[in-house]
Motif scaffolding. Structure first.
Motif, PDB file in Angstrom:
ATOM      1  N   GLN A 185       0.814  -1.212   0.000  1.00  0.00           N
ATOM      2  CA  GLN A 185       0.000   0.000   0.000  1.00  0.00           C
ATOM      3  C   GLN A 185       0.849   1.264   0.000  1.00  0.00           C
TER       4      GLN A 185
ATOM      5  N   GLN B 271       0.474   4.419  -2.481  1.00  0.00           N
ATOM      6  CA  GLN B 271       0.275   5.766  -1.969  1.00  0.00           C
ATOM      7  C   GLN B 271       1.293   6.731  -2.543  1.00  0.00           C
TER       8      GLN B 271
ATOM      9  N   GLU C 114       0.666  10.222  -4.759  1.00  0.00           N
ATOM     10  CA  GLU C 114       1.229  11.518  -4.375  1.00  0.00           C
ATOM     11  C   GLU C 114       1.947  12.168  -5.555  1.00  0.00           C
TER      12      GLU C 114
ATOM     13  N   LYS D 277      -0.645  13.879  -7.542  1.00  0.00           N
ATOM     14  CA  LYS D 277      -1.097  15.098  -6.871  1.00  0.00           C
ATOM     15  C   LYS D 277      -0.104  16.236  -7.076  1.00  0.00           C
TER      16      LYS D 277
ATOM     17  N   LEU E 241      -5.977  -0.277  -0.765  1.00  0.00           N
ATOM     18  CA  LEU E 241      -6.028   1.130  -0.378  1.00  0.00           C
ATOM     19  C   LEU E 241      -7.458   1.626  -0.561  1.00  0.00           C
ATOM     20  N   ASP E 242      -7.948   2.388   0.388  1.00  0.00           N
ATOM     21  CA  ASP E 242      -9.331   2.850   0.343  1.00  0.00           C
ATOM     22  C   ASP E 242      -9.602   3.636  -0.937  1.00  0.00           C
TER      23      ASP E 242
ATOM     24  N   SER F   7     -11.601   5.877  -1.615  1.00  0.00           N
ATOM     25  CA  SER F   7     -11.859   7.310  -1.442  1.00  0.00           C
ATOM     26  C   SER F   7     -10.617   8.123  -1.751  1.00  0.00           C
ATOM     27  N   GLN F   8      -9.442   7.518  -1.597  1.00  0.00           N
ATOM     28  CA  GLN F   8      -8.199   8.229  -1.885  1.00  0.00           C
ATOM     29  C   GLN F   8      -8.050   8.497  -3.377  1.00  0.00           C
ATOM     30  N   TYR F   9      -8.685   7.674  -4.188  1.00  0.00           N
ATOM     31  CA  TYR F   9      -8.673   7.914  -5.630  1.00  0.00           C
ATOM     32  C   TYR F   9      -9.748   8.917  -6.015  1.00  0.00           C
TER      33      TYR F   9
ATOM     34  N   ASN G  83     -11.076  11.251  -4.380  1.00  0.00           N
ATOM     35  CA  ASN G  83     -10.842  12.611  -3.886  1.00  0.00           C
ATOM     36  C   ASN G  83      -9.768  13.361  -4.661  1.00  0.00           C
ATOM     37  N   ILE G  84      -9.006  12.670  -5.491  1.00  0.00           N
ATOM     38  CA  ILE G  84      -7.913  13.329  -6.217  1.00  0.00           C
ATOM     39  C   ILE G  84      -8.448  14.209  -7.342  1.00  0.00           C
TER      40      ILE G  84
END
Length: 332
Positions: free
Chosen positions: A101, A105, A109, A112, A127-128, A130-132, A134-135
């Motif tokens: 993970q 991650q 980053e 981002k 990996l959750d 939501s992390q994708y 929200n990007i």
């Protein structure tokens, strides 16, 4: 060597207009666009890629993230994706997550921070999602469910699992075994898991015994597959059919021949993926073939459209796998 200022002067337009023509962004009258293009050709102007990318805050790089590029399916996919990206003017950054993970991650980053312009994501960690979501930057999923806002490319795995089952049923199997992912793999939200459900359902409907054995997946650890295949024939000596992905299928075929089993009389075998890696096996393995090159082309098209902020109408691109008969089933 001509500069962008030279092109602007020659075409009698501003530098900004030339930039819009080069980038394809922003409105430019067709007459003006043609004049700029004519000036580019007349001056033999070649844009400086680094300068252009800096100007538009782009890297010119797309990351292709996979669990392990040594795995035949991902190796073939990465190779095809890199060729298509090159044709579209992008460089490829190949990223292995090795099922970790923290690696996954790290690559998010990078997106981002605009170190890459987009990501084609085929990793298999939990990996959750939501992390994708929200990007809100260019991401395309390969065989992963990353939320309704992120486009996905896959094959119709339900149809693929059904074809595999039907081929073994047609070959006269009465006691089959399929290899499925381990519990941690099953937690990964991927449509690929659907093939196992359909396969088991089809066998049950026809009154055929079906075992599901968990293995690490996807991995390129060949000794691991060989060990599992050898134990398989010791633990389940009565099976007459096996459904697995390419590396596992090749290991089962090798073990069966070493145990002097006749193929396909004693043991039938259907593999899933049908990558070029199985071309050297004998007998030829009957395969459910995923169109890897088309998967790569569709994923690249989607990520490039997202980079250029074009609307994506179909966010769930689903291609069809096909049955390629071989010598490991009775219909081969």
């Amino acid at each position: 060597m001509a500069t962008i200022q030279d092109v602007a002067k020659h075409a009698q337009v501003g530098v900004g207009t030339v930039s819009r023509v080069l980038s394809g962004k922003g409105y430019v009258k067709e007459e003006t666009r043609q004049r700029v293009q004519a000036s580019i050709e007349a001056l033999n102007y070649t844009p400086n890629e680094m300068a252009r990318n800096l100007f538009f805050q782009k890297s010119g790089i797309v990351a292709v993230i996979v669990p392990e590029v040594a795995h035949p399916f991902f190796a073939q996919f990465v190779n095809a994706a890199e060729m298509v990206l090159c044709e579209k003017g992008y460089q490829t950054m190949i990223c292995n997550t090795y099922y970790e993970q923290n690696y996954e991650q790290r690559y998010l980053e990078m997106l981002k921070r605009r170190r890459v312009d987009g990501i084609i994501f085929g990793a298999h960690t939990v990996l959750d999602i939501s992390q994708y979501e929200n990007i809100r930057l260019p991401i395309v999923a390969l065989d992963r469910n990353l939320g309704e806002n992120i486009p996905r490319v896959s094959v119709n795995h339900r149809a693929g699992g059904r074809m595999a089952a039907e081929e073994l049923i047609r070959s006269g199997c009465r006691n089959v075994l399929q290899f499925v992912g381990s519990k941690s793999d099953a937690e990964v939200s991927t449509p690929a898991n659907e093939r196992h459900d359909v396969f088991a359902e089809a066998m049950e409907q026809h009154g055929i015994a079906c075992r599901s054995v968990s293995v690490k997946w996807p991995t390129a650890d060949i000794p691991y597959y060989q060990t599992v295949a050898s134990r398989l024939l010791e633990d389940y000596p009565d099976i007459d059919g096996v459904f697995a992905t390419d590396l596992m299928s090749m290991a089962v075929l090798q073990a069966a021949l070493l145990h002097r089993k006749r193929i396909p009389e004693d043991l039938k075998l259907v593999t899933y993926d049908g990558t070029s890696s199985i071309a050297l096996t004998y007998p030829r393995i009957t395969a459910i073939v995923q169109p890897v090159e088309r998967l790569a082309a569709e994923a690249v098209k989607l990520v490039v459209d997202l980079i250029h902020e074009k609307p994506v109408e179909n966010k769930d691109v689903k291609l069809q796998a096909v049955l390629r008969p071989g010598d490991t089933t009775m219909g081969g």
